[in-house]
Write an enzyme that holds these catalytic residues in place. Structure first.
Site, PDB file in Angstrom:
ATOM      1  N   LYS A   1      39.013  41.017  43.338  1.00 23.58           N
ATOM      2  CA  LYS A   1      37.966  42.022  43.127  1.00 23.58           C
ATOM      3  C   LYS A   1      37.747  42.307  41.643  1.00 23.58           C
ATOM      4  CE  LYS A   1      40.028  45.158  45.625  1.00 23.58           C
ATOM      5  NZ  LYS A   1      41.158  44.366  46.092  1.00 23.58           N
ATOM      6  N   THR A   2      38.848  42.576  40.959  1.00 21.49           N
ATOM      7  CA  THR A   2      38.736  42.903  39.543  1.00 21.49           C
ATOM      8  C   THR A   2      38.209  41.700  38.768  1.00 21.49           C
ATOM      9  OG1 THR A   2      40.552  44.454  39.813  1.00 21.49           O
ATOM     10  CG2 THR A   2      40.004  43.809  37.568  1.00 21.49           C
TER      11      THR A   2
ATOM     12  N   ASP B   1      35.516  49.845  39.554  1.00 21.07           N
ATOM     13  CA  ASP B   1      36.692  49.222  40.177  1.00 21.07           C
ATOM     14  C   ASP B   1      37.505  50.308  40.889  1.00 21.07           C
ATOM     15  OD1 ASP B   1      38.506  47.303  40.904  1.00 21.07           O
ATOM     16  OD2 ASP B   1      39.279  46.897  38.900  1.00 21.07           O
ATOM     17  N   GLU B   2      38.372  49.915  41.804  1.00 22.26           N
ATOM     18  CA  GLU B   2      39.221  50.860  42.559  1.00 22.26           C
ATOM     19  C   GLU B   2      38.372  51.976  43.143  1.00 22.26           C
ATOM     20  OE1 GLU B   2      42.349  50.185  43.010  1.00 22.26           O
ATOM     21  OE2 GLU B   2      42.990  48.960  41.322  1.00 22.26           O
TER      22      GLU B   2
ATOM     23  N   GLN C   1      43.918  50.567  50.241  1.00 18.01           N
ATOM     24  CA  GLN C   1      44.664  50.975  49.045  1.00 18.01           C
ATOM     25  C   GLN C   1      44.252  52.353  48.546  1.00 18.01           C
ATOM     26  OE1 GLN C   1      45.651  47.869  46.054  1.00 18.01           O
ATOM     27  NE2 GLN C   1      44.212  46.617  47.182  1.00 18.01           N
TER      28      GLN C   1
ATOM     29  N   ARG D   1      51.894  44.047  45.188  1.00 11.54           N
ATOM     30  CA  ARG D   1      52.004  43.839  43.738  1.00 11.54           C
ATOM     31  C   ARG D   1      52.774  42.560  43.445  1.00 11.54           C
ATOM     32  NH1 ARG D   1      47.942  45.483  42.777  1.00 11.54           N
ATOM     33  NH2 ARG D   1      47.798  45.822  44.997  1.00 11.54           N
TER      34      ARG D   1
HETATM   35  N1  LIG Z   1      39.072  32.130  42.681  1.00 10.12           N
HETATM   36  C1  LIG Z   1      40.255  32.308  42.109  1.00 10.12           C
HETATM   37  N2  LIG Z   1      40.969  31.277  41.650  1.00 10.12           N
HETATM   38  C2  LIG Z   1      42.186  31.446  41.093  1.00 10.12           C
HETATM   39  N3  LIG Z   1      42.785  32.631  40.911  1.00 10.12           N
HETATM   40  C3  LIG Z   1      42.135  33.732  41.312  1.00 10.12           C
HETATM   41  C4  LIG Z   1      40.829  33.626  41.931  1.00 10.12           C
HETATM   42  N4  LIG Z   1      40.444  34.878  42.239  1.00 10.12           N
HETATM   43  C5  LIG Z   1      41.440  35.702  41.828  1.00 10.12           C
HETATM   44  N5  LIG Z   1      42.452  35.015  41.274  1.00 10.12           N
HETATM   45  C6  LIG Z   1      43.725  35.578  40.746  1.00 10.12           C
HETATM   46  O1  LIG Z   1      44.326  36.365  41.738  1.00 10.12           O
HETATM   47  C7  LIG Z   1      44.995  37.478  41.193  1.00 10.12           C
HETATM   48  C8  LIG Z   1      44.466  38.757  41.807  1.00 10.12           C
HETATM   49  O2  LIG Z   1      43.140  39.016  41.341  1.00 10.12           O
HETATM   50  P1  LIG Z   1      42.615  40.477  41.072  1.00 10.12           P
HETATM   51  O3  LIG Z   1      43.614  41.249  40.300  1.00 10.12           O
HETATM   52  O4  LIG Z   1      41.234  40.384  40.556  1.00 10.12           O
HETATM   53  O5  LIG Z   1      42.613  41.020  42.584  1.00 10.12           O
HETATM   54  P2  LIG Z   1      42.175  42.427  43.135  1.00 10.12           P
HETATM   55  O6  LIG Z   1      41.434  42.173  44.380  1.00 10.12           O
HETATM   56  O7  LIG Z   1      41.513  43.200  42.075  1.00 10.12           O
HETATM   57  O8  LIG Z   1      43.603  43.061  43.499  1.00 10.12           O
HETATM   58  P3  LIG Z   1      43.998  44.606  43.699  1.00 10.12           P
HETATM   59  O9  LIG Z   1      43.436  44.991  45.042  1.00 10.12           O
HETATM   60  O10 LIG Z   1      45.487  44.619  43.723  1.00 10.12           O
HETATM   61  O11 LIG Z   1      43.385  45.366  42.583  1.00 10.12           O
HETATM   62  C9  LIG Z   1      44.773  37.415  39.712  1.00 10.12           C
HETATM   63  O12 LIG Z   1      45.887  36.827  39.112  1.00 10.12           O
HETATM   64  C10 LIG Z   1      43.527  36.530  39.597  1.00 10.12           C
HETATM   65  O13 LIG Z   1      43.471  35.876  38.359  1.00 10.12           O
HETATM   66 MG   LIG Z   2      41.997  45.034  41.140  1.00 13.55          MG
END
Ligand SMILES: Nc1ncnc2c1ncn2[C@@H]1O[C@H](COP(=O)(O)OP(=O)(O)OP(=O)(O)O)[C@@H](O)[C@H]1O
Ligand SMILES: [Mg+2]
Length: 735
Positions: A32-33, A219-220, A250, A603
């Site tokens: 997402k981020t 975000d969040e 979350q 995490r």
């Molecule tokens: N398409 C992709 N290819 C490779 N790595 C990815 C891809 N998408 C996300 N990632 C990796 O996965 C991990 C999680 O991504 P991110 O932190 O953006 O998730 P999130 O959904 O924001 O998580 P959270 O809900 O914990 O905030 C990061 O290390 C990111 O670089």
């Molecule tokens: Mg995130």
């Protein structure tokens, strides 16, 4: 290859959908981020959007900094014009410019929880509120909840319906707001609420910001409260280009007014919204993700979603139950040191997560014993320390002498022999004439009741006026040094010459460094700007990178972060889930704890270790707890259960020269201020001398060896036994 090739189809869909409202709803670690940052890049690089027109809101300053870095890396030009900030700092920026429309001075101060408590104490006394019945903290909590729902003091009062205790609270709320206004101060919740008020009352200002922020991202999003939602809806109502990303699983800030309905109702407020769901997790091993999915499945109040990963199964989750919390802490320290020594990652790849801040103490002690560099996020905040608050109060007084709290804090620091009776007379005069406390001080000669005590007030006013005059020519660091010189603040501490006073001086040095780096780094450094930055530093922001240390923090602070190796400590019923939620009649309280557990598990990238203790001391009493019910929710086949009985303590592996060198280096990173005892310096003690260590107490020096960068000292401590330590790290004092 473009940066978008590394995204999956769903992610790309979200990145490319730039016009109109967009809700990205997805589980942990699904990117997402990452989508948010790529979306910013896409808007600028491919869509030709002016970076100036983009606003990205994140939850902590730390996350904002990270996002800024990522955007900088992705975007060639103009990334710095994107506003990446937290709700609070975005609001401060807006209010600094326009708060005069609400009758405040643009130099308002921001009150932290300490300031709020002081103020409330005063109000309770004045309004004769029985603080046994209503604790200051409770009152402040009620006021905060009201503000998060955008309920002002007047409105709150109208809803009391003759209920006696509610009327009393309403009275306190009103008085609290009145005092804040006289002090030209805002609390954290006001920052949001006043901005909403500003926009509602001034359509021209709102329109200017709608034009400015044509593209808004949050975000969040699951943790936004009603006031924050109102704020972004107002901003986005014209162009509707609002992209929010979140995970209902979350949502962990209900106690701060986070409103899950903001997710569920997004499509009602923005009917044309596109909803994108991401289902692939990139962060964790299959094992970890499976465990997380099984736990969260037990919540009834959630949108059903499936999260899968193409990652390997990975190592099993380790679960260890101990007799006592001491043994638990010892195990974590040993296990972690072993892994790092074996080359399985760095210290900074490890995080220890727990439910409450108080749980950090035991861990911290074991880490000190084992010489493991660590960093605690939260706990006693640097800026909450007395000496720091004193000096900042001076600066605040120089900057905005309408902040009565700051003025009163320092009027007798250092002692100026001004009595409480004198201060009360000044205060009465201020109230009568509706002027600030400081202005009353300046007009002291007009207060007949003061008599000869006027003379004692004068030097203080002269001092502040002088500093104000200098402000124009001095940098923030210079001004701070000027305050310290003119008040003899450090000199007094030097004279005291105790362990504590020395630590205070070090903290002051740190504050000067902070001011100096602000002077250097800020685009347009001003005293107000510095105070603002300091006021907005959240605990989580102390998490610096490039610093090889284990991180200890609460589960709440860990949101959005990821670590290869995670320990969830204190997994016991009564701790986590907390006792309050177990006995609560509202089943959704337990669901919020379960979401927190889900945040914790997700995490971890490669290794998750879960620990619990059968007994632990809480507030001086030994508690016997059962293993957390959340652990039972993880399928047995994913877990490798360690022995219930404490294994024999293993010696730490013999330290190789490499590890020693690394530790010496870390010691340096760990205590930058103390690392003065390099080889060139002489140690103030020798073999056979009696020395004192802050943790281990007194002991005798047995041996000193010259290492590459530092002396390695062996000390036989009277209580703690023989320890080897690096001189720079150990900070031994000759007795
Ligand atoms: N398409 C992709 N290819 C490779 N790595 C990815 C891809 N998408 C996300 N990632 C990796 O996965 C991990 C999680 O991504 P991110 O932190 O953006 O998730 P999130 O959904 O924001 O998580 P959270 O809900 O914990 O905030 C990061 O290390 C990111 O670089
Ligand atoms: Mg995130």
């Amino acid at each position: 290859m473009s940066i978008y090739d590394s995204m999956n189809e769903r992610q790309r869909e979200a990145v490319f959908h730039t016009e109109g409202p967009l809700l990205i709803l997805a589980g942990a670690g699904s990117g997402k981020t990452r989508v948010l940052t790529h979306r910013i890049a896409y808007l600028i690089e491919e869509k030709g959007v002016n970076p100036w027109n983009i606003l990205a809101i994140t939850f902590t300053n730390k996350a904002a900094g990270e996002m800024r870095e990522r955007v900088d890396r992705l975007v060639a030009f103009g990334a710095e014009s994107v506003w990446v900030s937290t709700f609070h700092s975005a609001c401060v920026r807006i209010l600094r410019r326009h708060i005069d429309r609400l009758g405040y001075d643009s130099k308002f101060t921001i009150y932290d929880s300490d300031d709020q408590k002081t103020l409330m104490k005063d109000i309770c006394k004045r309004l004769q509120i029985d603080t046994k019945q209503w604790k200051e903290k409770t009152l402040l909590g009620i006021i905060s909840s009201a503000k998060n729902e955008l309920i002002g003091a007047q409105e709150y009062e109208m809803n009391t319906m003759g209920d006696f205790s509610k009327r009393k609270i309403a009275e306190a709320y009103k008085e609290y707001q009145r005092q804040l206004r006289t002090n030209n101060a805002l609390d954290f919740d006001d920052l949001i609420m006043k901005t909403v008020e500003l926009f509602k009352l001034n359509p021209d200002v709102l329109e200017a910001y709608q034009e400015r922020f044509k593209y808004i991202m949050v975000d969040e999003y699951q943790d936004t409260n009603t006031a924050q939602f109102k704020l972004i809806s107002l901003l986005a109502s014209k162009y509707q280009n609002l992209c929010v990303v979140g995970d209902d699983d979350q949502s962990i800030y209900k106690f701060r007014g986070a409103n899950i309905r903001n997710i569920l109702n997004f499509e009602d407020v923005f009917p044309s919204a596109r909803v994108v769901k991401l289902e692939q997790n990139y962060r964790s091993t299959k094992t970890i993700l499976d465990a997380a999915n099984h736990v969260i499945r037990n919540n009834l109040e959630r949108k059903n979603k499936t999260l899968w990963t193409a990652n390997d199964g990975g190592a099993p989750i380790i679960f260890q139950n101990f007799m006592t919390a001491y043994e638990e802490a010892e195990y974590i320290a040993e296990d972690l040191a072993k892994r790092v020594a074996a080359g399985d990652g760095n210290y900074s790849d490890c995080a220890i997560l727990y439910r409450t801040n108080a749980q950090s103490r035991l861990l911290e002690e074991k880490f000190l014993l084992a010489n493991i560099p660590y960093r605690i996020i939260g706990g006693v905040n640097f800026y909450a320390r007395k000496e720091i608050k004193d000096l900042l109060s001076y600066l605040k007084t120089v900057d905005n002498a309408r902040d009565d709290l700051a003025v009163r804090r320092i009027i007798n620091v250092p002692r100026r022999g001004i009595g409480a009776a004198t201060l009360a007379k000044v205060q009465d005069f201020a109230v009568e004439n509706e002027i600030s406390f400081y202005n009353a001080l300046r007009a002291a000669e007009e207060i007949p009741a003061l008599g000869r005590s006027v003379a004692k007030l004068k030097p203080f006013v002269t001092l502040i006026q002088t500093l104000r005059a200098q402000q124009e020519y001095f940098s923030v660091a210079e001004l701070l040094k000027e305050v310290i010189d003119r008040t003899d603040y450090v000199k007094e501490l030097e004279d005291e010459n105790t362990e504590e006073s020395r630590a205070r001086i070090e903290n002051i040095d740190e504050l000067i460094s902070k001011a100096a780096s602000y002077d250097e780094e800020a685009e347009n450094p001003t005293l107000s700007g510095f105070l603002e930055e300091v006021a907005l530093v959240a605990d989580i922001d102390n998490l610096e990178e490039n610093n090889d240390r284990v991180v200890l923090m609460t589960l709440h602070s860990a949101k959005g972060l990821e670590f290869p190796n995670v320990y969830l400590a204190g997994m016991e019923d009564g701790i986590f889930p907390s006792y309050m939620t177990i006995v609560s009649e509202d089943p959704t309280d337990l669901e919020e704890e379960r979401r927190l557990c889900y945040v914790g598990i997700t995490r971890a990238m490669r290794q998750l270790t879960i620990t619990s203790a059968r007994s632990r001391m809480i507030r001086g009493e030994t508690q016997y707890n059962k293993v957390s019910r959340f652990i039972q929710e993880i399928p047995r086949e994913l877990v490798q259960v360690g022995s219930m009985i404490k294994p024999k303590v293993q010696e730490l592996p013999k330290q190789t020269a490499y590890i020693q060198a690394k530790q010496a280096f870390q010691a340096k990173a760990f205590e930058p201020k103390q690392y003065k005892v390099t080889k060139a310096d002489k140690l103030e003690y020798g073999v056979g001398d009696r020395v004192k260590h802050i943790k281990f107490g007194a002991g005798t020096v047995e041996n000193i060896v010259e290492g590459g960068k530092d002396y390695e000292v062996t000390v036989n401590f009277d209580r703690a036994g023989v320890k080897k330590m690096f001189a720079a790290f150990a900070k031994l004092k000759r007795e």
